[in-house]
Structures are given as C-alpha cells and as structure tokens.
Scaffold this motif. Structure first.
Motif, PDB file in Angstrom:
ATOM      1  N   THR A  59       0.867  -1.139  -0.005  1.00 25.66           N
ATOM      2  CA  THR A  59      -0.156  -0.268  -0.238  1.00 25.66           C
ATOM      3  C   THR A  59       0.741   1.399   0.114  1.00 25.66           C
ATOM      4  OG1 THR A  59      -1.775  -1.841   0.977  1.00 25.66           O
ATOM      5  CG2 THR A  59      -2.224   1.498   1.074  1.00 25.66           C
ATOM      6  N   ILE A  60       1.899   1.289   0.796  1.00 26.63           N
ATOM      7  CA  ILE A  60       2.671   2.170   0.725  1.00 26.63           C
ATOM      8  C   ILE A  60       3.813   2.890  -0.402  1.00 26.63           C
ATOM      9  CG2 ILE A  60       5.128   3.534   1.961  1.00 26.63           C
ATOM     10  CD1 ILE A  60       3.918   1.847   4.994  1.00 26.63           C
ATOM     11  N   GLN A  62       3.088   1.214  -3.154  1.00 28.48           N
ATOM     12  CA  GLN A  62       1.611   1.759  -4.732  1.00 28.48           C
ATOM     13  C   GLN A  62       2.368   3.285  -4.316  1.00 28.48           C
ATOM     14  OE1 GLN A  62      -1.766   0.066  -4.299  1.00 28.48           O
ATOM     15  NE2 GLN A  62      -1.144  -1.852  -5.042  1.00 28.48           N
ATOM     16  N   THR A  63       1.706   4.081  -3.069  1.00 26.75           N
ATOM     17  CA  THR A  63       2.112   5.396  -3.972  1.00 26.75           C
ATOM     18  C   THR A  63       3.110   6.625  -3.976  1.00 26.75           C
ATOM     19  OG1 THR A  63       0.363   5.757  -1.448  1.00 26.75           O
ATOM     20  CG2 THR A  63       1.326   7.778  -1.538  1.00 26.75           C
ATOM     21  N   LEU A  64       4.512   5.655  -3.582  1.00 31.26           N
ATOM     22  CA  LEU A  64       5.905   6.017  -3.711  1.00 31.26           C
ATOM     23  C   LEU A  64       6.101   5.481  -4.815  1.00 31.26           C
ATOM     24  CD1 LEU A  64       7.480   5.383  -0.536  1.00 31.26           C
ATOM     25  CD2 LEU A  64       6.069   7.349  -0.847  1.00 31.26           C
ATOM     26  N   LYS A  66       4.121   5.285  -7.474  1.00 29.27           N
ATOM     27  CA  LYS A  66       3.649   6.319  -7.739  1.00 29.27           C
ATOM     28  C   LYS A  66       4.066   7.564  -7.979  1.00 29.27           C
ATOM     29  CE  LYS A  66      -1.743   7.711  -9.229  1.00 29.27           C
ATOM     30  NZ  LYS A  66      -3.000   7.965  -8.907  1.00 29.27           N
ATOM     31  N   MET A  67       4.593   7.950  -7.229  1.00 29.17           N
ATOM     32  CA  MET A  67       5.362   9.367  -7.627  1.00 29.17           C
ATOM     33  C   MET A  67       6.329   9.002  -8.586  1.00 29.17           C
ATOM     34  SD  MET A  67       4.946  10.489  -3.477  1.00 29.17           S
ATOM     35  CE  MET A  67       6.027  11.633  -3.856  1.00 29.17           C
ATOM     36  N   ASN A  98      -4.190  13.411  -8.427  1.00 28.72           N
ATOM     37  CA  ASN A  98      -3.592  12.488  -7.460  1.00 28.72           C
ATOM     38  C   ASN A  98      -3.513  13.162  -6.408  1.00 28.72           C
ATOM     39  OD1 ASN A  98      -2.151  10.729  -9.573  1.00 28.72           O
ATOM     40  ND2 ASN A  98      -2.248  12.374 -11.113  1.00 28.72           N
ATOM     41  N   GLU A 100      -2.724  12.029  -3.453  1.00 28.34           N
ATOM     42  CA  GLU A 100      -1.690  11.811  -2.544  1.00 28.34           C
ATOM     43  C   GLU A 100      -0.090  12.840  -3.000  1.00 28.34           C
ATOM     44  OE1 GLU A 100      -1.755   8.944  -5.930  1.00 28.34           O
ATOM     45  OE2 GLU A 100      -3.027  10.157  -5.018  1.00 28.34           O
ATOM     46  N   THR A 188       4.487  14.184  -1.046  1.00 26.51           N
ATOM     47  CA  THR A 188       3.317  13.528  -0.231  1.00 26.51           C
ATOM     48  C   THR A 188       3.415  13.834   1.350  1.00 26.51           C
ATOM     49  OG1 THR A 188       2.269  11.537  -0.386  1.00 26.51           O
ATOM     50  CG2 THR A 188       4.357  10.987  -0.277  1.00 26.51           C
ATOM     51  N   ASN A 192      -0.322  10.939   4.983  1.00 32.00           N
ATOM     52  CA  ASN A 192      -1.580   9.848   4.573  1.00 32.00           C
ATOM     53  C   ASN A 192      -0.086   9.042   4.927  1.00 32.00           C
ATOM     54  OD1 ASN A 192      -3.140  11.444   3.232  1.00 32.00           O
ATOM     55  ND2 ASN A 192      -1.406  12.292   0.974  1.00 32.00           N
ATOM     56  N   LEU A 193       0.851   8.829   5.381  1.00 33.47           N
ATOM     57  CA  LEU A 193       1.498   7.707   5.057  1.00 33.47           C
ATOM     58  C   LEU A 193       1.144   7.209   6.745  1.00 33.47           C
ATOM     59  CD1 LEU A 193       5.312   8.317   3.687  1.00 33.47           C
ATOM     60  CD2 LEU A 193       3.234   7.169   2.844  1.00 33.47           C
TER      61      LEU A 193
END
Length: 634
Positions: A59-60, A62-64, A66-67, A98, A100, A188, A192-193
């Motif tokens: 999950t974490i 995916q956010t990173l 994507k950045m 986006n 995030e 980000t 969120n994290l």
C-alpha cells in the motif's frame, strides 16, 4: 523363621498409583504436543505477520512508486516543453488527479539564475509559490540529487514554502547540456503515510511503525518517538545489542521475524520488519507474545481440563479401591464433622490391624494437643496482622500529609492558585504532587510517579518529596534538581525503582515558566481563550536509570489566566470494560469542554471523566492530577 511382612500403607498405594499415571501423561504431552504446537504456532505467526506487513508495504509502495512514475513523466515534459504555460496546466491536472501528491516544486540554482516555484492546490485554487530566498539550494532534497545526479527520497521535512506541513519528497535532477542545473520535486504528506501505518492492526493490541533508511522512526503510535528517536537511540538507551543488530538489518534493507524479550524493555513482543522497495524505508509490525501464542495458551487450558478429568477418574477409582480399607475411620470422620472445634476431646479411634490406623491411634492425642496450641498461635498471628494493617494505614496518612493541603490557600503567592488530587490504588501509592514557593519571586510545582506499587514505591516517593523540598531552594533550576535527584536515587535506591517526574518553576514577576520532563506524561497549557497546547517532549529519561543523566529544560511565557495541567499515567492509561485506554485525546476533550476553569474545577472534571470512563475493578495505578493557574497582578 518366617519374616513378618510390613503392610503397605494407604498413602503408599495412592501416591505410587497417581505418580505413575500423571508423570506418564505429563511427559508424553509436554514433550510431544507442547513443542510441536509451539513450533507450528511460531511458523503461523511468522506467516501472519509477514502477510500483514507485506500488504501494508505494498500500500505504501503503491503511493511512492506512483510518485516515481509521475515524476519521470513530468521530467520528460519539462525537457520537451521548456517550462512554458502548458506545463502549469499539466501540473495542475497532475495534482487534481493524484491527491496523494500534495505539491510539486521545480527549482534551479546555477550561475545564471536561481529560483524555485512550488505548485499546489488550495481548495479549487491552483497556486504557484515562488521561493523568497535561495535557502532551498542547501536543503537535502535539492543538494543531494544535484551532487549525486540521481533521484533521491528525502526524510520527512517541513515544507514552509508549500503546504506548510511535514512531507516526504521524491527529487529528480534536471539536466541541461549534460549538467545538473535544477531539481524536480514531488511531495506527499506524511499524514497519508501515518494514516496507513496507524490503521494496521496485529492481533488485538499490536501495531505498526515506519522507519527511514537511516533508522529514524518516522511514524509511531507514540507521538514522542516519531521523528525524535532512531532505532540506534533506543538501543543505546536500553544498552541492547539485539536492538542495535535489528537496526543494522533494517538499514541494510533486510526483513526478519524476531522475538524481543529480556533486553531492557518491559514488553515481551514479536516483531516482523520488511523494507519498502521504492524508498528503502521499512515497515515493522509488533504484537505481544501473549497474543501471538493465545491459541497455545488456550490449548494448555484444555489440556489442564483433561488432566483434571483424568485425575477425577483416578480419584474415583482410588476411592472405590480404598472404600473397605477406610471404613474404620468413618466413625472418627463423622465425629469431626459434627464438632465445632475440629477434633472432639471424646473422639477415639477403633482398634485395627491396618498400619495407618495403628499410627493414628498412637498419635491421636498428640494431634488434639497440637490443634489447641495452633489455635492459640493463630490468635497471636491474627493480632500481629491487625497491628501491621494499622501501621500501613498510618503510613498512608503520613504519605497524604506530605502533599500540599489544597485548603491552605494563604500559603500561595497572590498571583498563583493551585489544586491537586491524589488517589492511591491501594492504601499507599507511588505518586506525588507538590507545589511551594522557592523564594519570594519563584514558585515550584511538580508531579512524579514511581514504577511499582506498595510500601517500597511509597518509601521511594517519600525520599523524592524530601529531596525536592530540601534542595529546590538551593538549586532553583528544574534540570539541576532532576539531575541531583537522579544521582541520589542511583546511589541510594537498592530496589532500582525508577521515577518519572515533571518539574517546573514560575518566575512570579515575568510569568516565564521553566520546566523539565523526565520521562513523564505531557504538560497541557490551557489558555483563558480556550486554546490548548500540549508539550510532550521529554528532556531526559526517567530518574534512577542512567548514572550520567543529562537533563535539559524548556521555557514558555505564561499569560494571565493560563492553567498548567499535569497528571500521571493513571489518568491516560485508565482502562474501561472494553480494554480501551482513556488516552490523551479524551483528556484534551475534557479540557476543551471546560467553562470558566479554575484549578479545582479543572482537576475535578478530569477525575470525574476518568471515573465515569474506567472500570473501577481494574484500577491498578494511582491517579494524580495537578493544576496550577497563573494570574498577572501587576
């Protein structure tokens, strides 16, 4: 000549029979099923912890990741569009699609020009904030990718030019004619994290925390640890080579399932940690040993039940076997059951050729005399016990007399009002609050909590109270007073009981308050306008642990009407019937709902809220509250 055989005793038959059966059952069960189940459950726990950790790492990540992808696309666009208006439209759309990503920054620093623009959305508005100085060129997010010519993930930092929050950034060097002239940064929010980490649940009370690639704890359920400590700091404080080894493993991007016990920490826990692929941070999940092996403990309870059932069956068999042997004793048993004194003076045993009956018949009179002496001795022991209880009650009264009397308001300076509450969990406790004038211009207040309960904790707290009253007028600085107390406890505390303490001194002329927190719960400052400020930073470890304690202090400016609110962990760690803690959030809610607060009403409101929340049968810790109000009378 025929040798007479000595008859076997009833005790011999019972003990030998039960011993063989029970020993066989215990040996077979413990050596086979016990070890096997422990091994299987540990393997299942490793797999369960690993799955939970991997899911949240993904999950974490995916956010990173994507950045990273969006950053590379934006980098190509910057090169192709040459930083024109279309780029602004693209960045706005990127931020809109986006959420995030909270902000984007493009910065250049070379011989010809230096500038930095931060792009962010504020509601429906698209903002471009230019930097007012070239300070950004010295920050890690700009300097490191420029020097290394490689993308860089930063540790959390405060973005004053953009969102005004703590962010984690991904920086990409921008090349012009083969040289790095600028940096593209995507941010980000750390919130969120933190939300991802705080939502992780392992077993019943387990939790997760996030560690950076240099060992810094960046997100943790305990706010005092996040961004204040590294894994190596904890290893140093606890003098634990095992935690230091875990920290090295985390920094080296490894994963493992480890058991933490008897290494200087109070908990017995299991931990699984795994790196986040994109930025080399690591996510760790933790749960208590008792929850990890709850099924094993349940199995042991079931096993004990079966053993008891087997024991009952054996007892019935033995009773059936000895029934005929035991008949001569029934007359005596009936006499004893009808007697109020246990063994009637007229009771006699019948003649019998059984060995046990003969022995009982010989020693029966001795037993009656022994019981009489025992009754007399029991009376003496009871009297001694009553005397001890009287002494403990007196000690409780002495301890309560050590704290200030809230009714003696004439002892307080004219611009200070104070009120304290101390409710021990038993007759004597290990909590303390105190306040008094150090001299004509300075007023001291403090609160403390000794680890443990009972008479030993109360005696330790008595020492702390005496030291505080004796040396505060001489030392006059909180950090010096705490340092001296720590030295005294190290040298004169054979039980090694450590003490958490919060100590503050108010300058009555200027209204400045200097305080030092030695591992205690936070200070809450309640302003007259209803604003609440929490000061959670500790300035040293608890007293009585480290010989070379290096305590520091902090100073704040009090305004007229400000209330200082302190309490021990008996407030924040009060538990209700659903195993939920009262916590600092509920404490802050109580303070926010106060109207026209005064020290007594504030302290009473906190106590009433805790009493209505907590399960009274589970109060195992002392409850202590201290409220000090400053008023400017000049």
């Amino acid at each position: 000549m025929k040798t007479e055989t000595k008859p076997r005793t009833i005790a011999f038959q019972i003990i030998s029979f039960m011993f063989v059966v029970l020993v066989a059952l215990f040996i077979i069960s413990i050596l086979t099923t016990g070890r096997l189940m422990h091994s299987v459950m540990e393997s299942n726990a490793r797999e369960s912890f690993g799955n939970i950790t991997k899911i949240n790492v993904q999950t974490i990540d995916q956010t990173l990741s994507k950045m990273v992808i969006l950053g590379r696309d934006l980098e190509l666009l910057i090169k192709d569009n040459n930083y024109n208006t279309d780029l602004n439209i693209h960045i706005r759309q990127l931020l809109t699609d986006n959420p995030e990503i909270v902000s984007v920054c493009i910065a250049y620093a070379n011989k010809s020009h230096t500038f930095s623009n931060t792009y962010l959305l504020q509601g429906a508005n698209f903002l471009i904030n230019p930097s007012i100085s070239d300070d950004f060129s010295y920050k890690d997010w700009f300097l490191l990718p420029k020097l290394t010519e490689k993308p860089y993930w930063s540790d959390p930092w405060f973005d004053s030019d953009g969102t005004g929050t703590i962010v984690c950034s991904y920086s990409i060097p921008l090349f012009i004619k083969g040289n790095v002239e600028g940096v593209l940064r995507l941010d980000t929010s750390m919130e969120n994290l933190r939300q991802i980490v705080s939502s992780v649940r392992v077993k019943k009370t387990g939790y997760a925390f996030l560690i950076s690639n240099n060992g810094t704890i960046v997100a943790h359920p305990q706010d005092s640890l996040a961004m204040n400590y590294t894994v190596f700091d904890l290893a140093e404080q606890l003098n634990s080579p095992k935690i230091r080894s875990i920290g090295k493993s985390i920094v080296n991007r490894k994963s493992d399932f480890v058991h933490l016990n008897k290494i200087g920490i109070p908990a017995n826990v299991w931990m699984f940690y795994q790196p986040v692929p994109t930025n080399s941070w690591s996510l760790a999940t933790v749960a208590p040993d008792r929850e990890v092996f709850a099924d094993l403990y349940n199995l042991m309870f079931i096993y004990i039940g079966w053993v008891l059932l087997a024991f009952l069956i054996i007892a019935i068999a033995i009773w059936y076997r000895t029934r005929t042997i035991n008949q001569p004793l029934e007359r005596l048993i009936q006499s004893i059951e009808k007697s109020q004194s246990g063994v009637p003076a007229t009771a006699t045993l019948p003649d019998s050729d059984t060995y046990e009956i003969q022995v009982l018949n010989t020693n029966f009179n001795r037993l009656k005399n022994s019981l009489k002496k025992y009754a007399e001795s029991l009376q003496e022991v009871t009297a001694e016990k009553d005397q001890i209880m009287d002494e403990v009650t007196f000690a409780s009264e002495v301890q309560l007399n050590l704290i200030p009397n809230n009714q003696k308001l004439f002892t307080l300076p004219p611009n200070i009002s104070a009120y304290g509450i101390l409710e021990p969990a038993g007759l004597v406790g290990g909590d303390l609050y105190d306040y008094f004038s150090v001299d004509d211009n300075h007023f001291l207040f403090g609160i403390a909590d000794v680890v443990g309960k009972g008479v030993a904790a109360a005696l330790t707290m008595t020492m702390v109270s005496t030291l505080l009253r004796t040396y505060a007028p001489q030392l006059k600085q909180p950090e010096k007073i705490l340092t001296y107390m720590n030295k005294f406890l190290i040298e004169n505390n054979p039980d090694y009981r450590f003490v958490t303490m919060f100590l503050g001194i108010i300058d009555l002329k200027t209204g400045t308050c200097t305080f030092s927190n030695a591992g205690h719960t936070p200070l809450f400052l309640l302003s007259e306008d209803g604003k609440i400020t929490k000061y959670a930073q500790t300035h040293s470890t608890a007293l009585g642990i480290l010989e070379n304690l290096n305590a520091s202090s902090e100073t704040i400016q009090l305004k007229s009407g400000d209330e200082i609110v302190l309490c021990t962990d008996g407030i924040t760690e009060a538990v209700n019937q659903e195993d939920k803690l009262f916590g600092t959030d509920r404490l802050e809610k109580v303070l926010k709902n106060l109207k026209n607060p005064e020290p007594e009403s504030t302290a009473q409101a906190i106590l009433d809220a805790v009493k209505s929340f907590a399960d009274p049968e589970r109060q195992t810790d002392d409850i202590t509250i201290l409220v000090v109000k400053y008023m400017n009378v000049s």
